[in-house]
Design a protein around this motif. Structure first.
Motif, PDB file in Angstrom:
ATOM      1  N   ARG A  37      61.300  32.558  45.338  1.00 30.73           N
ATOM      2  CA  ARG A  37      61.516  31.121  45.579  1.00 30.73           C
ATOM      3  C   ARG A  37      60.268  30.487  46.196  1.00 30.73           C
ATOM      4  O   ARG A  37      59.869  29.387  45.818  1.00 30.73           O
ATOM      5  N   ARG A  38      59.645  31.182  47.131  1.00 29.74           N
ATOM      6  CA  ARG A  38      58.421  30.657  47.734  1.00 29.74           C
ATOM      7  C   ARG A  38      57.268  30.669  46.737  1.00 29.74           C
ATOM      8  O   ARG A  38      56.460  29.732  46.692  1.00 29.74           O
ATOM      9  N   ALA A  39      57.172  31.709  45.928  1.00 24.50           N
ATOM     10  CA  ALA A  39      56.088  31.808  44.946  1.00 24.50           C
ATOM     11  C   ALA A  39      56.187  30.699  43.901  1.00 24.50           C
ATOM     12  O   ALA A  39      55.171  30.220  43.396  1.00 24.50           O
ATOM     13  N   LEU A  40      57.412  30.299  43.575  1.00 30.49           N
ATOM     14  CA  LEU A  40      57.625  29.229  42.588  1.00 30.49           C
ATOM     15  C   LEU A  40      57.933  27.909  43.300  1.00 30.49           C
ATOM     16  O   LEU A  40      58.616  27.049  42.750  1.00 30.49           O
ATOM     17  N   GLY A  41      57.393  27.766  44.492  1.00 31.80           N
ATOM     18  CA  GLY A  41      57.719  26.619  45.337  1.00 31.80           C
ATOM     19  C   GLY A  41      57.447  25.284  44.684  1.00 31.80           C
ATOM     20  O   GLY A  41      58.291  24.376  44.728  1.00 31.80           O
ATOM     21  N   LYS A  42      56.294  25.134  44.051  1.00 37.44           N
ATOM     22  CA  LYS A  42      55.968  23.835  43.449  1.00 37.44           C
ATOM     23  C   LYS A  42      56.887  23.529  42.272  1.00 37.44           C
ATOM     24  O   LYS A  42      57.390  22.408  42.127  1.00 37.44           O
ATOM     25  N   LEU A  43      57.127  24.536  41.441  1.00 41.66           N
ATOM     26  CA  LEU A  43      58.026  24.350  40.298  1.00 41.66           C
ATOM     27  C   LEU A  43      59.421  23.956  40.790  1.00 41.66           C
ATOM     28  O   LEU A  43      60.048  23.047  40.250  1.00 41.66           O
ATOM     29  N   HIS A  44      59.876  24.632  41.822  1.00 36.44           N
ATOM     30  CA  HIS A  44      61.201  24.318  42.363  1.00 36.44           C
ATOM     31  C   HIS A  44      61.227  22.919  42.965  1.00 36.44           C
ATOM     32  O   HIS A  44      62.185  22.163  42.778  1.00 36.44           O
ATOM     33  N   GLN A  45      60.171  22.566  43.654  1.00 35.04           N
ATOM     34  CA  GLN A  45      60.112  21.263  44.314  1.00 35.04           C
ATOM     35  C   GLN A  45      60.195  20.113  43.313  1.00 35.04           C
ATOM     36  O   GLN A  45      60.903  19.127  43.531  1.00 35.04           O
ATOM     37  N   ILE A  46      59.509  20.249  42.184  1.00 34.23           N
ATOM     38  CA  ILE A  46      59.479  19.128  41.235  1.00 34.23           C
ATOM     39  C   ILE A  46      60.703  19.092  40.314  1.00 34.23           C
ATOM     40  O   ILE A  46      60.937  18.094  39.629  1.00 34.23           O
ATOM     41  N   THR A  47      61.492  20.169  40.305  1.00 35.48           N
ATOM     42  CA  THR A  47      62.680  20.172  39.443  1.00 35.48           C
ATOM     43  C   THR A  47      63.979  20.049  40.232  1.00 35.48           C
ATOM     44  O   THR A  47      65.034  19.765  39.641  1.00 35.48           O
ATOM     45  N   GLU A  48      63.923  20.212  41.547  1.00 37.52           N
ATOM     46  CA  GLU A  48      65.149  20.334  42.339  1.00 37.52           C
ATOM     47  C   GLU A  48      66.062  19.126  42.202  1.00 37.52           C
ATOM     48  O   GLU A  48      67.275  19.259  42.120  1.00 37.52           O
ATOM     49  N   ASN A  49      65.518  17.931  42.174  1.00 36.71           N
ATOM     50  CA  ASN A  49      66.348  16.730  42.122  1.00 36.71           C
ATOM     51  C   ASN A  49      66.191  15.973  40.808  1.00 36.71           C
ATOM     52  O   ASN A  49      66.436  14.776  40.735  1.00 36.71           O
TER      53      ASN A  49
ATOM     54  N   PRO B 176      50.046  27.849  28.197  1.00 38.46           N
ATOM     55  CA  PRO B 176      51.175  28.081  27.292  1.00 38.46           C
ATOM     56  C   PRO B 176      52.112  26.885  27.237  1.00 38.46           C
ATOM     57  O   PRO B 176      52.139  26.046  28.135  1.00 38.46           O
ATOM     58  N   LEU B 177      52.869  26.822  26.163  1.00 39.00           N
ATOM     59  CA  LEU B 177      53.809  25.732  25.929  1.00 39.00           C
ATOM     60  C   LEU B 177      54.740  25.557  27.126  1.00 39.00           C
ATOM     61  O   LEU B 177      55.291  26.511  27.658  1.00 39.00           O
ATOM     62  N   SER B 178      54.890  24.313  27.576  1.00 36.03           N
ATOM     63  CA  SER B 178      55.809  24.016  28.672  1.00 36.03           C
ATOM     64  C   SER B 178      56.558  22.733  28.374  1.00 36.03           C
ATOM     65  O   SER B 178      55.982  21.751  27.909  1.00 36.03           O
ATOM     66  N   PHE B 179      57.847  22.770  28.649  1.00 36.81           N
ATOM     67  CA  PHE B 179      58.676  21.573  28.512  1.00 36.81           C
ATOM     68  C   PHE B 179      58.936  20.929  29.869  1.00 36.81           C
ATOM     69  O   PHE B 179      59.482  19.833  29.941  1.00 36.81           O
ATOM     70  N   ILE B 180      58.551  21.628  30.925  1.00 36.98           N
ATOM     71  CA  ILE B 180      58.768  21.118  32.282  1.00 36.98           C
ATOM     72  C   ILE B 180      57.547  20.376  32.801  1.00 36.98           C
ATOM     73  O   ILE B 180      57.661  19.313  33.407  1.00 36.98           O
ATOM     74  N   LEU B 181      56.360  20.948  32.539  1.00 42.10           N
ATOM     75  CA  LEU B 181      55.127  20.417  33.108  1.00 42.10           C
ATOM     76  C   LEU B 181      54.225  19.829  32.049  1.00 42.10           C
ATOM     77  O   LEU B 181      54.110  20.372  30.942  1.00 42.10           O
ATOM     78  N   ASP B 182      53.544  18.720  32.399  1.00 43.84           N
ATOM     79  CA  ASP B 182      52.546  18.162  31.480  1.00 43.84           C
ATOM     80  C   ASP B 182      51.197  18.838  31.721  1.00 43.84           C
ATOM     81  O   ASP B 182      51.095  19.798  32.511  1.00 43.84           O
ATOM     82  N   ALA B 183      50.164  18.354  31.079  1.00 42.93           N
ATOM     83  CA  ALA B 183      48.840  18.975  31.176  1.00 42.93           C
ATOM     84  C   ALA B 183      48.288  18.964  32.596  1.00 42.93           C
ATOM     85  O   ALA B 183      47.436  19.788  32.957  1.00 42.93           O
TER      86      ALA B 183
ATOM     87  N   ASN C 226      50.199  19.409  35.233  1.00 45.68           N
ATOM     88  CA  ASN C 226      51.194  20.122  36.042  1.00 45.68           C
ATOM     89  C   ASN C 226      52.130  19.194  36.810  1.00 45.68           C
ATOM     90  O   ASN C 226      52.622  19.535  37.890  1.00 45.68           O
ATOM     91  N   ASN C 227      52.376  18.012  36.244  1.00 47.48           N
ATOM     92  CA  ASN C 227      53.383  17.103  36.784  1.00 47.48           C
ATOM     93  C   ASN C 227      54.661  17.222  35.947  1.00 47.48           C
ATOM     94  O   ASN C 227      54.617  17.649  34.785  1.00 47.48           O
ATOM     95  N   PHE C 228      55.780  16.796  36.519  1.00 48.81           N
ATOM     96  CA  PHE C 228      57.047  16.912  35.802  1.00 48.81           C
ATOM     97  C   PHE C 228      57.043  16.053  34.541  1.00 48.81           C
ATOM     98  O   PHE C 228      56.582  14.907  34.549  1.00 48.81           O
ATOM     99  N   LYS C 229      57.582  16.622  33.473  1.00 52.30           N
ATOM    100  CA  LYS C 229      57.624  15.940  32.183  1.00 52.30           C
ATOM    101  C   LYS C 229      59.083  15.556  31.881  1.00 52.30           C
ATOM    102  O   LYS C 229      59.869  16.412  31.465  1.00 52.30           O
ATOM    103  N   PRO C 230      59.473  14.310  32.114  1.00 47.14           N
ATOM    104  CA  PRO C 230      60.859  13.916  31.837  1.00 47.14           C
ATOM    105  C   PRO C 230      61.193  14.114  30.360  1.00 47.14           C
ATOM    106  O   PRO C 230      60.359  13.881  29.477  1.00 47.14           O
ATOM    107  N   MET C 231      62.411  14.561  30.083  1.00 51.80           N
ATOM    108  CA  MET C 231      62.819  14.791  28.699  1.00 51.80           C
ATOM    109  C   MET C 231      64.289  14.450  28.532  1.00 51.80           C
ATOM    110  O   MET C 231      65.134  14.947  29.277  1.00 51.80           O
TER     111      MET C 231
END
Length: 332
Positions: A212-224, A311-318, A320-325
């Motif tokens: 959870r700590r290692a993926l902290g940024k990913l979790h932070q931008i997707t949590e809400n 690699p291909l990501s549907f969560i993050l843009d180029a 590394n910001n959240f990509k709404p979908m």
């Protein structure tokens, strides 16, 4: 006086249909508890849905059960299921309001229930698994450590400054979500995910929250953020792959018990001096994991690694910001 004695089935490999999975009490084969609670089966109509076990035999959600004495079933499992059922009725917010230790116990009970079935079946398998769990000392040691903290379900126990898992509770957007229930687990890496309507729980057991700590940024931008189902699949791939390269096993130590104590206190230690916490990230291995998660959308590894550096990501843009979908449209 409260009994603070822990049960250890691994000492004598006591995995049978006549020992309660939680306390070891001798029982008859009629004493069973469902791995997946009846409220869960009823709500999502899971009774006849099939599950493939490691020995290639097929079970169903309703058939998968664990040996359990009446006391453990009544005093520990039913109250646990009632707590989670009530929380789940309030969706993401309800599950986030539930004490994390309670969710850990719920997930741990389902995970360990599946494991127990594998260990019992290995005594007389339909087809011998390629990697028998009962013949791998390292895996057995890992499962033994996990069972020690799962005993918190029966024995009053405080985890001092840690939770023995990483928990992620995510919201799934309804627009293209046609799976009210989804379940995945990975026995050896102790990864788990379950989707209950618009709420998804992703968990890695026995990592003390490190993933959870290692993926902290990913979790932070997707949590809400409400996630499209394909974004949830990518999130699961990242968590499951992190569990795959996680390379240490925590040790747990019970503090000395005094006569007046009414619970155990556990401390933990991770050997991060002589061992690396994570093995090196391998982009091809991650892409393979992501491809597995993206099967419903027919996305192949070659497409995922079209740009190997990103690699291909549907969560993050180029950036590394959240990509709404809202909608997924496969590129031709």
């Amino acid at each position: 006086m409260i009994d603070l004695t822990l049960y250890d089935p691994f000492e004598k490999m006591q995995f049978t249909d006549t020992n309660c999975f939680l306390c070891g009490t001798i029982i008859t084969t009629e004493h069973r508890a469902p791995v997946f609670a009846e409220w869960l089966q009823d709500k999502y109509n899971l009774q006849n849905k099939e599950l493939l076990l490691l020995d290639k035999s097929v079970s169903t959600f309703s058939q998968l059960s664990i040996p359990c004495c009446d006391r453990c079933h009544t005093h520990y499992l039913l109250p646990l299921e009632a707590d989670v059922q009530q929380a789940a009725e309030n969706g993401v917010e309800g599950l986030r309001a539930l004490p994390p230790k309670r969710l850990f116990q719920w997930i741990g009970k389902m995970y360990y229930g599946s494991l127990i079935n594998e260990l019992i079946k290995e005594a007389n398998p339909l087809v011998m698994p390629e990697y028998a769990v009962s013949e791998d000392p390292k895996m057995l040691g890992k499962f033994r450590s996990f069972y020690q903290v799962l005993q918190s379900l029966r024995v009053p126990m405080e985890f001092h400054d840690f939770l023995p898992c990483s928990l992620f509770i995510l919201e799934v957007a309804p627009t293209e979500d046609n799976l009210p229930f989804e379940y995945q687990d990975e026995l050896t890496t102790m990864s788990f995910s379950v989707k209950l309507g618009s709420a998804a729980i992703v968990c890695t057991l026995l990592d003390n929250g490190i993933i959870r700590r290692a993926l902290g940024k990913l979790h932070q931008i997707t949590e809400n953020k409400p996630l499209h189902p394909i974004q949830l699949a990518e999130f699961k791939a990242r968590v499951f792959y992190a569990a795959y390269i996680f390379s240490v096993v925590p040790e747990y130590f019970i503090r000395p018990v005094k006569p007046e104590d009414d619970h155990l206190v556990l401390d933990t230690l991770i050997d991060d001096v002589t061992n690396e916490i994570f093995n090196p990230w391998d982009m091809t291995a991650y892409a393979h994991m992501l491809e597995e998660m993206l099967k419903p959308w027919s996305i192949r590894e070659t497409e995922i690694l079209q740009n190997p550096a990103q690699p291909l990501s549907f969560i993050l843009d180029a950036d590394n910001n959240f990509k709404p979908m809202e909608h997924f449209a496969k590129q031709v």
